[in-house]
Scaffold this active site. Structure first.
Site, PDB file in Angstrom:
ATOM      1  N   LYS A   1      43.990  31.690  42.701  1.00 50.95           N
ATOM      2  CA  LYS A   1      42.980  31.428  41.667  1.00 50.95           C
ATOM      3  C   LYS A   1      43.367  32.148  40.375  1.00 50.95           C
ATOM      4  O   LYS A   1      43.880  33.266  40.415  1.00 50.95           O
ATOM      5  CB  LYS A   1      41.614  31.913  42.180  1.00 50.95           C
ATOM      6  CG  LYS A   1      40.426  31.544  41.293  1.00 50.95           C
ATOM      7  CD  LYS A   1      39.103  32.004  41.913  1.00 50.95           C
ATOM      8  CE  LYS A   1      37.912  31.610  41.045  1.00 50.95           C
ATOM      9  NZ  LYS A   1      36.616  32.032  41.614  1.00 50.95           N
TER      10      LYS A   1
ATOM     11  N   SER B   1      32.748  28.435  41.539  1.00 47.28           N
ATOM     12  CA  SER B   1      33.774  28.445  40.520  1.00 47.28           C
ATOM     13  C   SER B   1      35.186  28.197  41.053  1.00 47.28           C
ATOM     14  O   SER B   1      36.065  27.824  40.266  1.00 47.28           O
ATOM     15  CB  SER B   1      33.745  29.782  39.786  1.00 47.28           C
ATOM     16  OG  SER B   1      34.201  30.832  40.621  1.00 47.28           O
TER      17      SER B   1
ATOM     18  N   SER C   1      30.835  31.147  45.005  1.00 42.21           N
ATOM     19  CA  SER C   1      32.002  30.486  44.411  1.00 42.21           C
ATOM     20  C   SER C   1      33.157  30.190  45.362  1.00 42.21           C
ATOM     21  O   SER C   1      34.101  29.495  44.986  1.00 42.21           O
ATOM     22  CB  SER C   1      32.544  31.337  43.256  1.00 42.21           C
ATOM     23  OG  SER C   1      31.739  31.183  42.124  1.00 42.21           O
TER      24      SER C   1
END
Lengths: 493, 95
Positions: A78, A156, A180
């Site tokens: 990420k 997210s 998330s």
């Protein structure tokens, strides 16, 4: 070649060990898949040269008989994780061009265990969002579709979820502040675990809300999450909140035997207007665990309804403080200044240009709830309610509950663009089932358990006792086996 | 509790985010929506409840007070938008 990218981490590890495949072959297959999947917007910084170099080193390590837990396994990281020499910008314009001189503890641990980095993954800006629509890179798109319509992969960690679901990588890192990891995992039919607060070091991960943030694995099944988690966690002197606890062999704890375990079903999670399909899936999950020998009890978590408002005080408050460092001085974007502009104008213009609307909104809300005269009314009150939310869970666990079963999300993946005109609070409701877990610091896992009438994946969430990820993973493993979810998105990208 | 444009402008100033005057009414409205949502917390009886400091009652680790790192000026400055002569450069702060 594409069959290789469909492998689980466990299967790839075994094949690598037997010499049936090399890390370079696996890595090339992933790089090819990634190059063919730009329409998903999942990988935003590709690192093919680094990946090949790491894969070659892994192959040498395997050949020398020195393979570790993840040696040769290609992963996506990420964009929130700082990766040395590789752009790391939390999907924000304000970190444009930022190439850290250091490596986050979690990514370093994965690489030490032999993992190969394929590149950086899309996300909501500063991890603030539930649809991956606030990213400076543009949307990440769910590989699952209905009637050719683009859907959100959730957020997210939307890029991580899309990449794993579309078989662009074998696993990915995510972070979870209010849901998330778990919400995007549920929206894309993969498995995602948020560990107990303190399990994984936060050092080198761009901070959003420090008392809530945790890194965790996003992978194709429960076993892969167990393998990744073991490599990711452990005490780190560079994060004083990282727990100095022994890291168990999580994979060895996956027996699938949950006989005699007590599973709590919280009545407050039955919400008005919840789609019948979610309600039905939850009931099925309850039955699956019961059939596997668990005892099911109804429990009450009375402060559940206050979790979202509590979160939307505490998270913005911490964010407003954490994001104060983006001032155009030490890294990232600095606005062009006009004649006569001083340092205040530099801060104000830089932050107006560098932060997107949702980030600006949260920084300002956070500033407001911490400002003189409102600190007690908002911030301190929210911290007290947080104590009560955690106490609800403690009471349930004290009654002998081993894990709690809930839906992961209040709906299946929704169309991109749907939220453009909606008020911000409507988007916040996505996290209604997941946010309590962050406020209480507990481990939680989303497991794909079924599909809705349109064929979209739906997930269930299991919440565990603090530090008992091994037990939680085992319950999730039993649920996974009973649910038998094997759905895959049809390739359109 | 309702936020007017003046308060919205003050908050933007405190947050060091430039907001055009034309956007202030909309911003104030957004704040009011979110604060209206947060307002539910006033229903909760928090009498005698301690505000949470840390989810796990842990004592933060301490380390010896020793220098463990340093002499990395070039690395520290490598990402600066404007670095000159070994320093971060900013607009003039003092007259």
């Amino acid at each position: 070649m594409s069959e290789l990218t469909k492998m689980t981490i466990a299967a790839a590890r075994d094949a690598l060990g037997k010499g049936e495949v090399t890390s370079l072959e696996l890595t090339e297959a992933c790089l090819t898949a990634i190059d063919g999947a730009d329409a998903l917007g999942a990988f935003v910084h590709k690192t093919p040269d680094l990946a090949r170099e790491m894969a070659a080193a892994a192959d040498a390590r395997i050949k020398a008989g020195e393979a570790d837990k993840l040696t040769g396994i290609p992963l996506g990281i990420k964009d929130l994780f700082c990766t040395k020499g590789v752009p790391s910008q939390a999907a924000s314009r304000i970190l444009e061009g930022f190439r850290p001189e250091y490596e986050s503890t979690v990514s370093q641990k994965l690489f030490d265990a032999g993992a190969v980095m394929l590149g950086k993954l899309n996300m909501d800006e500063f991890a603030m969002g539930s649809s991956n629509e606030t990213s400076v890179y543009g949307n990440a798109v769910n590989p699952w579709r209905v009637n050719g319509q683009d859907l959100t992969p959730g957020g997210s960690s939307g890029g991580s979820a899309a990449a794993v679901a579309a078989d662009l990588c074998l696993g990915a890192t995510g972070t979870d502040t209010g849901g998330s990891i778990r919400q995007p995992a549920a929206f894309t039919g993969i498995t995602g675990l948020k560990p107990t607060y303190g399990r994984c070091s936060r050092w080198g991960i761009v901070a959003f809300a420090s008392s809530l943030d945790q890194a965790g694995p996003m992978a194709k099944d429960v076993r892969d999450c167990a393998i990744m988690l073991e490599a990711m966690c452990g005490h780190d002197p560079k994060d004083s909140t990282s727990a100095d606890l022994e890291v168990p062999d999580f994979e060895a704890m996956l027996t699938g035997d949950i006989r005699g375990k007590t599973i709590g079903i919280p009545r407050e999670y039955r919400m008005d207007g919840m789609p019948a399909e979610i309600e039905a899936l939850w009931a099925e999950g309850r039955k699956m665990l019961q059939d596997a020998g668990a005892k099911i009890v109804d429990i009450s978590l009375p402060h559940t309804k206050y979790a979202l408002p509590t979160y939307y005080v505490i998270a913005p408050a911490e964010a407003s403080s954490n994001l104060a460092r983006y001032d155009g001085v030490r890294f990232g974007h600095r606005a062009k200044l006009s004649q006569g502009d001083g340092i205040t104008e530099m801060y104000e213009k830089t932050r107006a240009e560098g932060f997107g609307p949702e980030v600006q909104r949260r920084v300002m809300i956070g500033t407001y709830v911490l400002s003189a005269g409102f600190y007690d009314a908002y911030y301190n009150r929210a911290r007290k309610v947080r104590t009560l939310i955690k106490r609800d869970f403690e009471d349930a666990f004290a009654q002998g509950v081993d894990a709690i079963l809930t839906p992961a999300t209040p709906s299946a993946a929704f169309p991109l663009g749907q939220s453009d005109d909606a008020d911000p609070v409507a988007m916040y409701l996505n996290d209604v089932f997941t946010v309590t877990v962050n406020l209480a610091g507990l481990p939680g896992i989303a497991v794909p358990a079924g599909q809705d009438g349109q064929g979209l994946p739906l997930g269930l969430q299991l919440i565990g006792r603090p530090w008992e990820e091994g037990d939680l993973l085992n319950t999730a493993y039993a649920l996974e086996r009973a649910a038998g979810f094997v759905g895959k998105p049809e390739k359109w990208w | 509790m309702s936020i007017d444009e003046k308060t919205a402008a003050h908050v933007a100033k405190l947050a060091r985010i430039r907001v055009d005057d034309a956007r202030l009414p909309e911003l104030a409205q957004e704040f009011n929506t979110i604060l209206g949502f947060i307002e539910q917390l006033s229903e909760v009886d928090v009498e005698g409840v301690e505000p949470m400091v840390s989810v796990e009652p842990m004592r933060l680790k301490r380390r010896a007070d020793l220098v463990t790192d340093g002499n990395q000026q070039a690395k520290v400055l490598s990402n600066a938008p404007d670095a000159r002569e070994g320093f971060f450069a900013v607009p003039k702060v003092v007259e």
